[in-house]
Design an enzyme around this catalytic site. Structure first.
Site, PDB file in Angstrom:
ATOM      1  N   ARG A  58       0.782  -1.077   0.444  1.00 50.21           N
ATOM      2  CA  ARG A  58       0.645   0.441  -0.382  1.00 50.21           C
ATOM      3  C   ARG A  58       1.166   1.101   0.073  1.00 50.21           C
ATOM      4  O   ARG A  58       0.428   2.173  -0.697  1.00 50.21           O
ATOM      5  CB  ARG A  58      -0.727  -0.167   1.749  1.00 50.21           C
ATOM      6  CG  ARG A  58      -1.957   0.615   0.987  1.00 50.21           C
ATOM      7  CD  ARG A  58      -2.773  -0.599   2.838  1.00 50.21           C
ATOM      8  NE  ARG A  58      -1.911  -1.370   2.902  1.00 50.21           N
ATOM      9  CZ  ARG A  58      -3.199  -2.207   2.513  1.00 50.21           C
ATOM     10  NH1 ARG A  58      -4.402  -2.109   2.475  1.00 50.21           N
ATOM     11  NH2 ARG A  58      -2.893  -3.397   3.016  1.00 50.21           N
ATOM     12  N   THR A  59       1.354   1.328   1.218  1.00 49.23           N
ATOM     13  CA  THR A  59       2.417   2.568   1.254  1.00 49.23           C
ATOM     14  C   THR A  59       3.181   3.027  -0.124  1.00 49.23           C
ATOM     15  O   THR A  59       2.845   3.989  -0.261  1.00 49.23           O
ATOM     16  CB  THR A  59       2.912   2.211   2.247  1.00 49.23           C
ATOM     17  OG1 THR A  59       2.651   2.225   3.503  1.00 49.23           O
ATOM     18  CG2 THR A  59       3.754   3.980   2.930  1.00 49.23           C
ATOM     19  N   LYS A  86      24.417  -7.292  -0.841  1.00 48.35           N
ATOM     20  CA  LYS A  86      26.006  -7.582  -1.203  1.00 48.35           C
ATOM     21  C   LYS A  86      26.816  -6.519   0.195  1.00 48.35           C
ATOM     22  O   LYS A  86      27.829  -6.777  -0.361  1.00 48.35           O
ATOM     23  CB  LYS A  86      26.753  -6.920  -2.127  1.00 48.35           C
ATOM     24  CG  LYS A  86      26.393  -6.979  -4.006  1.00 48.35           C
ATOM     25  CD  LYS A  86      26.326  -7.777  -4.815  1.00 48.35           C
ATOM     26  CE  LYS A  86      25.762  -7.917  -6.187  1.00 48.35           C
ATOM     27  NZ  LYS A  86      26.067  -6.267  -7.563  1.00 48.35           N
ATOM     28  N   ARG A 108      11.485   3.505   3.440  1.00 47.89           N
ATOM     29  CA  ARG A 108      10.903   2.577   4.475  1.00 47.89           C
ATOM     30  C   ARG A 108      12.238   2.167   5.094  1.00 47.89           C
ATOM     31  O   ARG A 108      13.132   1.708   4.533  1.00 47.89           O
ATOM     32  CB  ARG A 108       9.664   1.556   3.633  1.00 47.89           C
ATOM     33  CG  ARG A 108       9.740   0.854   5.472  1.00 47.89           C
ATOM     34  CD  ARG A 108       8.301   0.103   4.653  1.00 47.89           C
ATOM     35  NE  ARG A 108       7.146   1.417   4.881  1.00 47.89           N
ATOM     36  CZ  ARG A 108       5.326   1.082   5.555  1.00 47.89           C
ATOM     37  NH1 ARG A 108       5.155  -0.135   5.249  1.00 47.89           N
ATOM     38  NH2 ARG A 108       4.615   1.294   5.778  1.00 47.89           N
ATOM     39  N   HIS A 136       5.541   6.812  11.299  1.00 50.15           N
ATOM     40  CA  HIS A 136       5.010   6.478   9.922  1.00 50.15           C
ATOM     41  C   HIS A 136       4.101   7.652   9.720  1.00 50.15           C
ATOM     42  O   HIS A 136       3.115   7.893  10.099  1.00 50.15           O
ATOM     43  CB  HIS A 136       4.687   5.776  10.424  1.00 50.15           C
ATOM     44  CG  HIS A 136       3.672   4.843   9.120  1.00 50.15           C
ATOM     45  ND1 HIS A 136       3.788   5.528   7.537  1.00 50.15           N
ATOM     46  CD2 HIS A 136       3.055   3.667   8.724  1.00 50.15           C
ATOM     47  CE1 HIS A 136       3.837   5.001   6.529  1.00 50.15           C
ATOM     48  NE2 HIS A 136       3.274   3.442   6.985  1.00 50.15           N
TER      49      HIS A 136
END
Ligand code: NCD
Length: 317
Positions: A58-59, A86, A108, A136
């Site tokens: 969603r975000t 890596k 995020r 958030h």
């Protein structure tokens, strides 16, 4: 309409005026998004990079659509397949991207503070799309817009935030935002899922849904964040649903016109009854998704304006 900040890292540093500026502009974007032609050229020529180090449906989609509707060039970095695998550090990745001259970096990350760290290292505006259990901010803003549109105001409401408060960045950002706007907040959940130091939050705490929901205007449910639990927080999902899952019976203790919210993804039958979640007379869960795109458009628009103002020799921080 102005916004003095260079980044959106959390709700904590925002003033009431900042919050209202974002919501007022977002209201305009809701109207644009409901038109046949949803395109504006507010961010034309600018580059937006979405860096998601945690899974998100969603975000990430919401930020991508928001940028595209404003005319930005949007790039999604799939961090699961990137050089991070890596062994490259967050800072090295950020510096590499920074050298490509992005204007907006949406991040995020599973660690609290990751967005703040990035903001210190790059030249562009950083937007926190969720950092660990910390904040958030765009979720709290979209929740605020949803509440304001449903209730006609964003102050002096009785608002219950229910469930896994301890692991939830959504709860933290919402507690700060709704507190700044002078609402009466109640946190409801098992004691094991309440954060340490809860007494200092300026909220009422309940471990009984029926008592906690009495006369509330807004019921905000949270997902049980199993990925952040290392066992032992709840006896079983069945028991949790029995005591803390929202169903029509428990909702009956709230005001008759109380709205039901959930940031999603939902565990139906664990924190919320599926039929209630889909009941358009009570649930505003789909509106939350709609408001999400508009709020992200508003935030990116305001940050881009602040950047232009500082480049023009303005006084932006
Ligand atoms: C929230 C998140 O990622 O913090 N979801 C979201 O942004 N839509 C809440 C959650 O994962 O439960």
């Amino acid at each position: 309409m102005a916004f003095a900040a260079k980044h959106l890292l959390g709700i904590e540093p925002l003033s009431k005026v900042d919050i209202l500026s974002i919501l007022d502009l977002a209201d305009q974007y809701v109207s644009l998004n409901r038109q046949a032609n949803k395109r504006s050229d507010t961010l034309a020529g600018l580059t937006q990079i979405n860096m998601f180090f945690e899974n998100s449906t969603r975000t990430q989609a919401s930020f991508e659509l928001a940028g595209k509707r404003l005319g930005a060039d949007v790039m999604n970095m799939s961090m699961a397949t990137s050089s991070i695998k890596k062994g490259e550090s967050l800072i090295d990745t950020a510096l590499t991207l920074n050298a490509m001259h992005p204007d907006l970096l949406v991040v995020r990350h599973p660690s609290a503070g990751a967005a703040n760290l990035l903001a210190e290292k790059v030249n562009c505006a950083v937007i926190n799309a969720g950092d660990g259990q910390h904040e958030h901010p765009t979720q709290a803003l979209l929740d605020a817009l949803t509440i304001r549109r449903a209730k006609g105001r964003l102050h002096r409401l009785n608002i219950a935030i229910c469930g896994d408060i301890a692991h939830s960045r959504v709860a933290r950002s919402n507690i700060m935002l709704l507190g700044k706007m002078e609402n009466r907040l109640r946190l409801i959940g098992p004691k094991t899922l309440m954060p340490a130091g809860i007494e200092t939050f300026g909220v009422e705490v309940f471990d009984d849904m029926r008592k906690g929901l009495r006369d509330v205007d807004v019921v905000m449910m949270l997902r049980l964040q199993k990925e952040r639990m290392d066992g032992g927080f709840i006896p079983s999902e069945r028991e949790y649903y029995h005591r803390f899952g929202l169903d029509f019976e428990k909702l009956g203790h709230a005001k008759p016109d109380a709205i039901v919210m959930h940031p999603a993804p939902m565990n139906r039958g664990v924190e919320i009854d599926g039929t209630l979640a889909d009941d358009i007379n009570r649930s505003v869960i789909q509106e939350q998704v709609e408001m999400g795109v508009a709020v992200r458009m508003a935030v990116m628009d305001l940050l881009a304006r602040a950047r232009r103002a500082s480049e023009d020799g303005g006084v932006m921080a």
